[in-house]
Enzyme design. Structure first.
Site, PDB file in Angstrom:
ATOM      1  N   HIS A 171      18.639  -2.219 -18.274  1.00  0.00           N
ATOM      2  CA  HIS A 171      18.603  -2.086 -19.737  1.00  0.00           C
ATOM      3  C   HIS A 171      17.557  -1.016 -20.068  1.00  0.00           C
ATOM      4  CE1 HIS A 171      17.475  -3.370 -23.857  1.00  0.00           C
ATOM      5  NE2 HIS A 171      18.647  -3.946 -23.907  1.00  0.00           N
ATOM      6  N   LYS A 212      17.272 -15.202 -26.380  1.00  0.00           N
ATOM      7  CA  LYS A 212      18.478 -15.242 -25.539  1.00  0.00           C
ATOM      8  C   LYS A 212      18.646 -16.604 -24.868  1.00  0.00           C
ATOM      9  CE  LYS A 212      18.243 -10.318 -24.323  1.00  0.00           C
ATOM     10  NZ  LYS A 212      19.299  -9.659 -25.090  1.00  0.00           N
ATOM     11  N   GLN A 250      18.313 -11.792 -18.681  1.00  0.00           N
ATOM     12  CA  GLN A 250      19.624 -12.421 -18.518  1.00  0.00           C
ATOM     13  C   GLN A 250      19.643 -13.512 -17.453  1.00  0.00           C
ATOM     14  OE1 GLN A 250      21.711 -12.036 -20.729  1.00  0.00           O
ATOM     15  NE2 GLN A 250      21.128 -10.088 -21.652  1.00  0.00           N
ATOM     16  N   CYS A 270      22.687  -0.822 -24.745  1.00  0.00           N
ATOM     17  CA  CYS A 270      21.351  -0.366 -24.319  1.00  0.00           C
ATOM     18  C   CYS A 270      21.292  -0.163 -22.805  1.00  0.00           C
ATOM     19  CB  CYS A 270      20.256  -1.334 -24.759  1.00  0.00           C
ATOM     20  SG  CYS A 270      20.192  -1.564 -26.522  1.00  0.00           S
ATOM     21  N   ASP A 317      13.120  -8.247 -14.471  1.00  0.00           N
ATOM     22  CA  ASP A 317      13.586  -8.378 -15.847  1.00  0.00           C
ATOM     23  C   ASP A 317      14.477  -9.621 -15.877  1.00  0.00           C
ATOM     24  OD1 ASP A 317      15.101  -8.362 -18.124  1.00  0.00           O
ATOM     25  OD2 ASP A 317      15.456  -6.202 -18.139  1.00  0.00           O
TER      26      ASP A 317
HETATM   27  N1  7TS Z   1      16.746  -6.581 -20.257  1.00  0.00           N
HETATM   28  C1  7TS Z   1      18.019  -6.987 -20.227  1.00  0.00           C
HETATM   29  C2  7TS Z   1      18.716  -7.161 -18.907  1.00  0.00           C
HETATM   30  C3  7TS Z   1      18.684  -7.245 -21.428  1.00  0.00           C
HETATM   31  O1  7TS Z   1      19.949  -7.659 -21.406  1.00  0.00           O
HETATM   32  C4  7TS Z   1      17.992  -7.064 -22.649  1.00  0.00           C
HETATM   33  C5  7TS Z   1      18.662  -7.262 -23.980  1.00  0.00           C
HETATM   34  C6  7TS Z   1      16.660  -6.666 -22.608  1.00  0.00           C
HETATM   35  C7  7TS Z   1      16.072  -6.425 -21.391  1.00  0.00           C
HETATM   36  C8  7TS Z   1      15.831  -6.495 -23.835  1.00  0.00           C
HETATM   37  O2  7TS Z   1      15.633  -7.715 -24.454  1.00  0.00           O
HETATM   38  P1  7TS Z   1      14.817  -7.777 -25.843  1.00  0.00           P
HETATM   39  O3  7TS Z   1      14.845  -9.207 -26.205  1.00  0.00           O
HETATM   40  O4  7TS Z   1      13.471  -7.240 -25.565  1.00  0.00           O
HETATM   41  O5  7TS Z   1      15.573  -6.902 -26.787  1.00  0.00           O
HETATM   42  N2  7TS Z   1      20.032  -7.075 -23.957  1.00  0.00           N
HETATM   43  C9  7TS Z   1      20.843  -6.918 -25.011  1.00  0.00           C
HETATM   44  C10 7TS Z   1      22.196  -6.765 -24.880  1.00  0.00           C
HETATM   45  O6  7TS Z   1      22.814  -6.743 -23.815  1.00  0.00           O
HETATM   46  N3  7TS Z   1      22.740  -6.623 -26.102  1.00  0.00           N
HETATM   47  O7  7TS Z   1      21.750  -6.690 -27.013  1.00  0.00           O
HETATM   48  C11 7TS Z   1      20.559  -6.876 -26.340  1.00  0.00           C
END
Ligand code: 7TS
Length: 418
Positions: free
Chosen positions: A133, A236, A213, A375, A210
């Site tokens: 990401h 999430k 997910q 992203c 990371d």
């Molecule tokens: N890493 C992964 C693997 C992700 O899927 C996401 C968010 C992030 C980092 C960042 O997370 P945040 O909470 O800091 O924004 N992924 C997604 C997505 O797949 N669609 O919207 C956000």
């Protein structure tokens, strides 16, 4: 690649009962029952989490770690209880290793800046992967620019796995940190985290996982994985937005300077210089997301009650069903590996139809999916496409909802008549 092993002890989730916990699932969208297939972007919230937020604001809200009054002490107690729950959830050695941040992005930036800036120099390498990401790419690009370190990445195979032979060549004594996702938010690939950590440690590189997910969807044990850092987001995993977690091994966090300066993170401030508070407060400058952190504790309770093995097994079954049903849709191409290697995410293209058109037609049917590059532009570049459509599943999704999705996808095919 060895398929992800189903755990024998998994029990089926009572999805009907679970759905009753999520008030939003009773919504109608464009006159149709909502079919929410976008939990990879953000998950919906159970009543238990919503009620906790309301309870804090109605009965227990004040600033934390500051007041000598009853409400402040109550809020502080609940805020620190939630930290202990999070520590237990990922099996951290101590709640001191749990730093509250806003989200995964902030957790990764914290490590990139507070560990990377003082430790990286020209000649050093930071290793990431092609399936990251943007939040696990851009902070490293910035910090490499500032320190003169070099950014390298592990390529993805045509099937959507990390190229382990390339990894052997890329992980060297120059590698200072290997930062990778436990699960791709596009390909769904579940990476062999423990093996990757061991390989990185063999060349004395640190590891940042990371977990955006993985923590919401799979059992995660930081002591078993032996990762040095793990970042994830509350929103999430059925928790509120605005709260996330950075886990770090205590000795590493102790050795790092603060990331942000301000109130709460200090022991003593003189105009000539300051000293830092103990972990984890050294990294928690300013008034935090108090009610959100407490409600993250409620989300952890919720998932723990379901059982993370059961959550993972439910998603595995659902993704297998969806993967098979989607094969019948003419022109549909699924990105990434077969269902035995992936979590509850299916990104796809459908002939030449723009993913935004797919999402718009599905939206008219009450189905929420995501369309775009999610992203993760480098993943799409790898497969020569600008964007994809993506359906993703969580504890409240059913096979019937997959059927609604597949019927709507047939409709997209008819509309574009290819
Ligand atoms: N890493 C992964 C693997 C992700 O899927 C996401 C968010 C992030 C980092 C960042 O997370 P945040 O909470 O800091 O924004 N992924 C997604 C997505 O797949 N669609 O919207 C956000």
């Amino acid at each position: 690649m060895t398929p992800v092993q189903p755990t024998a002890k998994a029990q089926p989730l009572d999805v009907k009962r679970i759905r009753e916990d999520f008030p939003i699932l009773r919504e109608q969208v464009h006159g149709k029952p909502l079919v929410y297939l976008d939990s990879t972007a953000s998950a919906q919230k159970p009543r238990q989490v919503i009620d906790t937020l309301a309870f804090v604001y109605e009965h227990a809200y004040a600033n934390v770690h500051r007041g000598i009054h009853y409400l402040s002490e109550t809020a502080t107690q609940m805020y620190e209880d939630a930290r202990r729950k999070v520590a237990r959830f990922i099996n951290a050695r101590s709640p001191r290793e749990i730093v509250y941040v806003r989200n995964t992005t902030e957790g990764i930036n914290l490590v990139a800046y507070a560990w990377g800036l003082p430790n990286l120099k020209p000649g050093d390498e930071v290793l990431i992967t092609e399936m990251e990401h943007h939040s696990n790419i851009v902070p490293w690009q910035l910090v490499c620019q500032m320190t003169g370190a070099t950014l390298r990445w592990v390529p993805i195979t045509p099937e959507g796995f990390l190229d382990m032979e390339a990894l052997d060549r890329l992980l060297t004594e120059r590698t200072r940190i290997f930062a990778f996702t436990a699960m791709s938010n596009v390909l769904g690939t579940i990476n062999p985290v423990k093996e990757l950590v061991a390989r990185a440690h063999a060349v004395e590189a640190l590891v940042l996982v990371d977990g955006a997910q993985s923590v919401p969807h799979l059992p995660v044990d930081v002591q078993d994985l032996d990762c040095d850092f793990l970042a994830f987001s509350g929103h999430k995993m059925c928790g509120p937005s605005g709260i996330g977690v950075l886990y770090g091994k205590r000795e590493l966090l102790e050795a790092m300077p603060p990331f942000l300066g301000g109130g709460e993170m200090i022991r003593q401030v003189k105009l000539t210089g300051s000293t830092w508070n103990d972990l984890p407060h050294k990294f928690e400058a300013g008034t935090p997301a108090i009610a959100e952190a407490i409600a993250l504790g409620a989300a952890v309770d919720y998932l723990s009650n379901l059982g993370m093995d059961n959550v993972a097994a439910h998603e595995r079954a659902l993704v297998r069903y969806a993967y098979e049903r989607m094969q019948d849709v003419e022109g549909l191409r699924i990105l990434g590996p077969g269902p035995e290697h992936r979590g509850g995410v299916i990104a796809f293209t459908l002939g030449d139809v723009h993913p935004h058109d797919i999402a718009a037609i599905l939206d008219a049917e009450g189905i929420a999916i995501r369309a775009g590059h999610h992203c993760a532009q480098p993943v799409h570049d790898r497969y020569g496409i600008p964007a994809s459509a993506r359906a993703s599943f969580y504890v409240y999704n059913t096979e019937e909802e997959v059927d609604v999705l597949v019927t709507a996808l047939h409709k997209v095919v008819e509309t574009f008549a290819f």
